[in-house]
Design a protein around this motif. Structure first.
Motif, PDB file in Angstrom:
ATOM      1  N   GLY A 194      44.982  44.552  27.982  1.00  0.00           N
ATOM      2  CA  GLY A 194      43.843  43.803  27.487  1.00  0.00           C
ATOM      3  C   GLY A 194      43.280  44.372  26.193  1.00  0.00           C
ATOM      4  O   GLY A 194      43.785  45.352  25.642  1.00  0.00           O
ATOM      5  N   TRP A 195      42.222  43.764  25.715  1.00  0.00           N
ATOM      6  CA  TRP A 195      41.577  44.186  24.477  1.00  0.00           C
ATOM      7  C   TRP A 195      40.457  45.175  24.750  1.00  0.00           C
ATOM      8  O   TRP A 195      39.789  45.110  25.776  1.00  0.00           O
ATOM      9  CB  TRP A 195      40.999  42.973  23.746  1.00  0.00           C
ATOM     10  N   TYR A 196      40.278  46.067  23.794  1.00  0.00           N
ATOM     11  CA  TYR A 196      39.173  47.023  23.843  1.00  0.00           C
ATOM     12  C   TYR A 196      38.374  46.923  22.552  1.00  0.00           C
ATOM     13  O   TYR A 196      38.926  46.643  21.485  1.00  0.00           O
ATOM     14  CB  TYR A 196      39.686  48.459  23.974  1.00  0.00           C
ATOM     15  N   THR A 204      33.020  57.183  20.400  1.00  0.00           N
ATOM     16  CA  THR A 204      31.641  57.266  20.862  1.00  0.00           C
ATOM     17  C   THR A 204      31.315  56.123  21.815  1.00  0.00           C
ATOM     18  O   THR A 204      30.382  56.212  22.605  1.00  0.00           O
ATOM     19  CB  THR A 204      30.657  57.220  19.677  1.00  0.00           C
ATOM     20  N   ARG A 205      32.088  55.055  21.746  1.00  0.00           N
ATOM     21  CA  ARG A 205      31.960  53.920  22.653  1.00  0.00           C
ATOM     22  C   ARG A 205      33.346  53.340  22.900  1.00  0.00           C
ATOM     23  O   ARG A 205      34.141  53.206  21.972  1.00  0.00           O
ATOM     24  CB  ARG A 205      31.087  52.799  22.055  1.00  0.00           C
ATOM     25  N   LEU A 206      33.628  52.968  24.154  1.00  0.00           N
ATOM     26  CA  LEU A 206      34.886  52.300  24.485  1.00  0.00           C
ATOM     27  C   LEU A 206      34.598  51.275  25.575  1.00  0.00           C
ATOM     28  O   LEU A 206      34.194  51.626  26.678  1.00  0.00           O
ATOM     29  CB  LEU A 206      35.946  53.290  24.971  1.00  0.00           C
ATOM     30  N   VAL A 207      34.776  49.994  25.237  1.00  0.00           N
ATOM     31  CA  VAL A 207      34.479  48.910  26.175  1.00  0.00           C
ATOM     32  C   VAL A 207      35.705  48.026  26.322  1.00  0.00           C
ATOM     33  O   VAL A 207      36.279  47.574  25.324  1.00  0.00           O
ATOM     34  CB  VAL A 207      33.292  48.061  25.667  1.00  0.00           C
ATOM     35  N   ARG A 208      36.125  47.802  27.540  1.00  0.00           N
ATOM     36  CA  ARG A 208      37.249  46.889  27.781  1.00  0.00           C
ATOM     37  C   ARG A 208      36.712  45.466  27.860  1.00  0.00           C
ATOM     38  O   ARG A 208      35.760  45.187  28.593  1.00  0.00           O
ATOM     39  CB  ARG A 208      37.953  47.260  29.086  1.00  0.00           C
ATOM     40  N   TRP A 209      37.326  44.560  27.087  1.00  0.00           N
ATOM     41  CA  TRP A 209      36.877  43.173  27.053  1.00  0.00           C
ATOM     42  C   TRP A 209      37.387  42.458  28.296  1.00  0.00           C
ATOM     43  O   TRP A 209      38.583  42.432  28.565  1.00  0.00           O
ATOM     44  CB  TRP A 209      37.385  42.469  25.796  1.00  0.00           C
ATOM     45  N   LYS A 266      38.908  46.643  17.130  1.00  0.00           N
ATOM     46  CA  LYS A 266      39.319  45.751  18.205  1.00  0.00           C
ATOM     47  C   LYS A 266      40.770  46.146  18.449  1.00  0.00           C
ATOM     48  O   LYS A 266      41.592  46.093  17.529  1.00  0.00           O
ATOM     49  CB  LYS A 266      39.229  44.297  17.759  1.00  0.00           C
ATOM     50  N   MET A 267      41.116  46.559  19.654  1.00  0.00           N
ATOM     51  CA  MET A 267      42.454  47.127  19.805  1.00  0.00           C
ATOM     52  C   MET A 267      43.059  46.906  21.186  1.00  0.00           C
ATOM     53  O   MET A 267      42.374  46.679  22.170  1.00  0.00           O
ATOM     54  CB  MET A 267      42.406  48.631  19.518  1.00  0.00           C
TER      55      MET A 267
END
Length: 340
Positions: free
Chosen positions: A297-299, A313-318, A205-206
């Protein structure tokens, strides 16, 4: 040709399925071949292992080797997996996939060929490896078949010097049309993170402190406030000593310099992210509540270790609120994940 590819697969250490089909001829039709099959864009099949993680999800059929179907392209590509694994050149996969699975650009009616310089660079790097096992560079990859850099083509990584404004424009069009594989999750992103959490050696969580392009890849440096959720196939406790040093550990988006990542590219500039981080830190110091942040924001990110780097392998912006994020993280950590 059959003997060549079978021997290459065996001597380079590949495992070959019993029903794998290899080419029966020495080479494909020349570029610009005529086919009864109209050129169309199709989703790249998950079985086409050669091009996993290449950075795009749709390919042209027929391809540049004369394969008229996805099944044929997949079957014929299997024999080249061991050459990619030998790491004889950083662009080996890029070159092979430009032939077996040409990227689909909506504004073009046909596939884009690799540049001759890309072919030559891979050939010069891989010929010594192939020669060590008694195999020459195949005629099907004869570099004189491919266009020089004066035409629209796929260049070697980092090949910018001497390129005209028109060529740069074409490259930008290519970049804007190809979504990075780790980012193309659309609305299913959060569900995908949850489903793949236990199968990923690393999870985070970053917030991002900086994003930069290095050698064709994008380097993402999290801030110290980021959190390790999973490390080296186990819980966060495996990351002892890393914790607050997250700001000094980078994650990498492979070929991120030549593909677009919607959740990342729409988050604003590095300067904006830095200002947003500073604002949040000050707000918390005064007892204020943390917000989502309009720019950074958070990713949520999943990654694996490759050649000493953590590759996304996955990157999703919250995009939802903090309460929902905390609830989602708790649900992730409650999963009984086996140690990888």
């Amino acid at each position: 040709m059959t003997v060549f590819l079978l021997g290459l697969a065996v001597l380079l250490g590949a495992s070959r399925a019993a029903d794998t089909v290899v080419p029966a001829q020495l080479g494909p039709p020349p570029l610009g071949f005529s086919s009864s099959v109209r050129s169309v864009c199709k989703p790249m099949p998950s079985t086409l292992s050669l091009c996993h993680g290449i950075g795009y999800r749709h390919m042209r059929v027929p391809n540049l080797l004369g394969h008229d179907s996805l099944r044929e392209a997949q079957q014929q590509s299997v024999a080249w997996l061991p050459l990619v694994s030998k790491l004889c050149h950083r662009d080996t996969k890029k070159f092979l996939c430009s032939l077996f699975a040409p990227v689909c650009l909506p504004e073009l009616s046909g596939p884009v060929s690799p540049c001759r310089s890309l072919c030559e660079a891979v050939r010069d790097g891989c010929v010594p490896v192939m020669s060590a096992f008694g195999f020459p560079w195949p005629e099907m990859f004869n570099c004189t078949r491919f266009p020089r850099g004066t035409e629209l083509c796929i260049p070697a990584t980092g090949e910018q010097e001497g390129r005209t404004a028109e060529e740069v424009k074409h490259e930008e069009a290519l970049k804007g049309s190809v979504i990075c594989d780790a980012c193309s999750l659309a609305a299913e992103g959060e569900t995908d993170i949850q489903e793949n959490f236990c199968h990923s050696p690393y999870a985070f969580k970053m917030r991002l402190g900086s994003v930069s392009t290095v050698g064709g890849d994008r380097q993402l440096v999290p801030t110290a406030r980021s959190r390790i959720l999973r490390w080296a196939g186990g819980g966060a406790e495996r990351a002892e000593g890393v914790g607050g040093a997250m700001a000094h550990s980078a994650l990498w988006l492979q070929e991120g310099g030549t593909c677009t990542c919607p959740g990342l590219d729409s988050a604003g500039t590095n300067e904006d992210q830095g200002l947003e981080e500073e604002h949040v830190e000050k707000g918390q110091a005064k007892g204020g509540k943390e917000g989502n942040g309009a720019q950074g924001g958070w990713y949520l990110a999943l990654a694996q270790a490759e050649e000493g780097r953590l590759v996304l392998t996955r990157l999703v912006r919250w995009t939802r609120g903090d309460k929902e994020l905390k609830k989602f993280i708790r649900a992730l950590l409650k999963q009984p994940c086996p140690v990888l």
